[in-house]
Design an enzyme around this catalytic site. Structure first.
Site, short mmCIF file in Angstrom:
data_model
loop_
_atom_site.label_atom_id
_atom_site.label_comp_id
_atom_site.label_asym_id
_atom_site.label_seq_id
_atom_site.Cartn_x
_atom_site.Cartn_y
_atom_site.Cartn_z
N GLY A 38 -3.85 13.09 -15.26
CA GLY A 38 -4.27 12.67 -13.92
C GLY A 38 -4.00 13.67 -12.81
N ASP A 92 -0.35 12.21 -10.27
CA ASP A 92 -1.45 11.69 -9.47
C ASP A 92 -1.03 10.50 -8.61
OD1 ASP A 92 -1.07 10.03 -11.68
OD2 ASP A 92 -3.16 10.04 -12.35
N ASP A 95 2.80 4.21 -8.94
CA ASP A 95 2.42 2.79 -8.88
C ASP A 95 3.69 1.96 -9.05
OD1 ASP A 95 0.96 0.44 -8.91
OD2 ASP A 95 0.26 0.68 -10.97
N GLY A 97 6.14 3.05 -10.70
CA GLY A 97 7.17 4.09 -10.67
C GLY A 97 7.82 4.35 -12.01
N THR A 99 6.60 5.46 -14.85
CA THR A 99 6.22 6.72 -15.49
C THR A 99 7.03 7.89 -14.94
OG1 THR A 99 3.96 5.90 -15.77
CG2 THR A 99 4.28 8.29 -15.98
N LEU A 100 6.99 8.06 -13.62
CA LEU A 100 7.66 9.21 -13.03
C LEU A 100 9.17 9.13 -13.22
CD1 LEU A 100 6.53 11.70 -11.76
CD2 LEU A 100 6.89 10.71 -9.50
N LYS A 123 0.96 3.62 -4.27
CA LYS A 123 0.35 2.31 -4.02
C LYS A 123 1.35 1.43 -3.29
CE LYS A 123 -2.87 1.61 -7.74
NZ LYS A 123 -3.17 0.83 -8.94
N ASP A 151 -8.62 8.68 -13.78
CA ASP A 151 -9.68 8.21 -14.67
C ASP A 151 -9.73 6.71 -14.83
OD1 ASP A 151 -7.21 7.97 -16.22
OD2 ASP A 151 -8.53 7.58 -17.91
N ARG A 157 -12.84 11.54 -13.69
CA ARG A 157 -11.81 12.48 -13.19
C ARG A 157 -12.43 13.56 -12.32
NH1 ARG A 157 -7.04 11.40 -16.06
NH2 ARG A 157 -7.31 10.86 -18.24
P1 5GP Z 1 3.41 3.75 -12.90
O1 5GP Z 1 4.24 4.03 -14.10
O2 5GP Z 1 3.93 4.36 -11.62
O3 5GP Z 1 3.14 2.28 -12.71
O4 5GP Z 1 1.99 4.32 -13.19
C1 5GP Z 1 1.74 5.62 -13.02
C2 5GP Z 1 0.59 6.08 -13.89
O5 5GP Z 1 -0.35 5.02 -14.15
C3 5GP Z 1 -0.15 7.13 -13.14
O6 5GP Z 1 0.34 8.42 -13.48
C4 5GP Z 1 -1.58 6.91 -13.57
O7 5GP Z 1 -1.84 7.66 -14.74
C5 5GP Z 1 -1.66 5.44 -13.91
N1 5GP Z 1 -2.21 4.64 -12.79
C6 5GP Z 1 -1.55 3.77 -11.98
N2 5GP Z 1 -2.37 3.24 -11.07
C7 5GP Z 1 -3.59 3.78 -11.29
C8 5GP Z 1 -4.88 3.65 -10.65
O8 5GP Z 1 -5.11 2.92 -9.68
N3 5GP Z 1 -5.89 4.39 -11.18
C9 5GP Z 1 -5.73 5.21 -12.24
N4 5GP Z 1 -6.79 5.88 -12.67
N5 5GP Z 1 -4.53 5.38 -12.86
C10 5GP Z 1 -3.48 4.68 -12.39
MG MG Z 2 -0.59 9.63 -14.97
#
Ligand code: 5GP
Ligand code: MG
Length: 175
Positions: A38, A92, A95, A97, A99-100, A123, A151, A157
């Site tokens: 992403g 990218d 959300d 959090g 993942t990071l 978000k 994506d 993308r």
């Molecule tokens: P988290 O672990 O912070 O909830 O999610 C982060 C990952 O989920 C981002 O790196 C992304 O790949 C994916 N993601 C979260 N929200 C969205 C969204 O609205 N659109 C897309 N395409 N990917 C998202």
């Molecule tokens: Mg990602």
């Protein structure tokens, strides 16, 4: 699809993000690690706005199938040696959090001298972790967005703008 950020708005935001990164690291060497896939567009745009000595690597983190969340998989095989290096992770979207937070935790196990993170998007009101990225270009509402690297089922993308998928777009992919 509803456009949330057009090309020039994105460029302005990325310019400001790069300026904050430049102000933080000055002329010190930096290793930028993009979280694939992403961050690919943000990574390419950001590194061209920075002038310090720079190395670039990638790590892969994937957790989505379509717009549904699955288990997080991290693949660090393509990452350069970051031991004793100043590392900036680029992703990218922040959300929940999770993942990071997990990728930062993994990076720390390789003993960088410092680790920070930059994201294009955060978000609003979705976070479930204590960790917060050091640099954030835009806060956006809680909608599923695509374009500028993001994506849906590996499509979209390449859109040069950021758009929120609407129910009619999602319906096209259900069959
Ligand atoms: P988290 O672990 O912070 O909830 O999610 C982060 C990952 O989920 C981002 O790196 C992304 O790949 C994916 N993601 C979260 N929200 C969205 C969204 O609205 N659109 C897309 N395409 N990917 C998202
Ligand atoms: Mg990602």
């Amino acid at each position: 699809m509803k456009i949330l950020l057009n090309e020039s708005e994105l460029q302005t935001g990325v310019e400001k993000l790069a300026q904050q990164i430049a102000d933080t690291y000055r002329e010190n060497p930096l290793t930028i690690v993009g979280v694939m896939t992403g961050s690919v567009v943000l990574l390419a745009d950001t590194i061209r706005k920075l002038s310090m000595p720079l190395r670039v690597g990638v790590v892969q983190a994937a957790s989505y199938e379509g717009d549904r969340r699955g288990d997080l998989k991290i693949n660090a095989e393509l990452m350069p040696d970051i031991s004793k290096r100043a590392v900036l992770l680029i992703d990218d979207i922040f959300d929940t959090g999770h993942t990071l937070e997990k990728v930062v935790g993994l990076m720390k196990s390789f003993s960088p001298s410092s680790i920070r993170s930059a994201v294009l998007l955060k978000k609003t009101g979705r976070q479930e972790v204590q960790y917060t990225p050091d640099f954030i270009a835009f806060d956006i509402p809680d909608e599923f967005v695509v374009g500028y690297g993001l994506d849906f089922n590996d499509e979209y993308r390449n859109l040069p703008y950021l758009a929120a998928l609407e129910e009619s777009d999602l319906a096209k992919h259900r069959n």
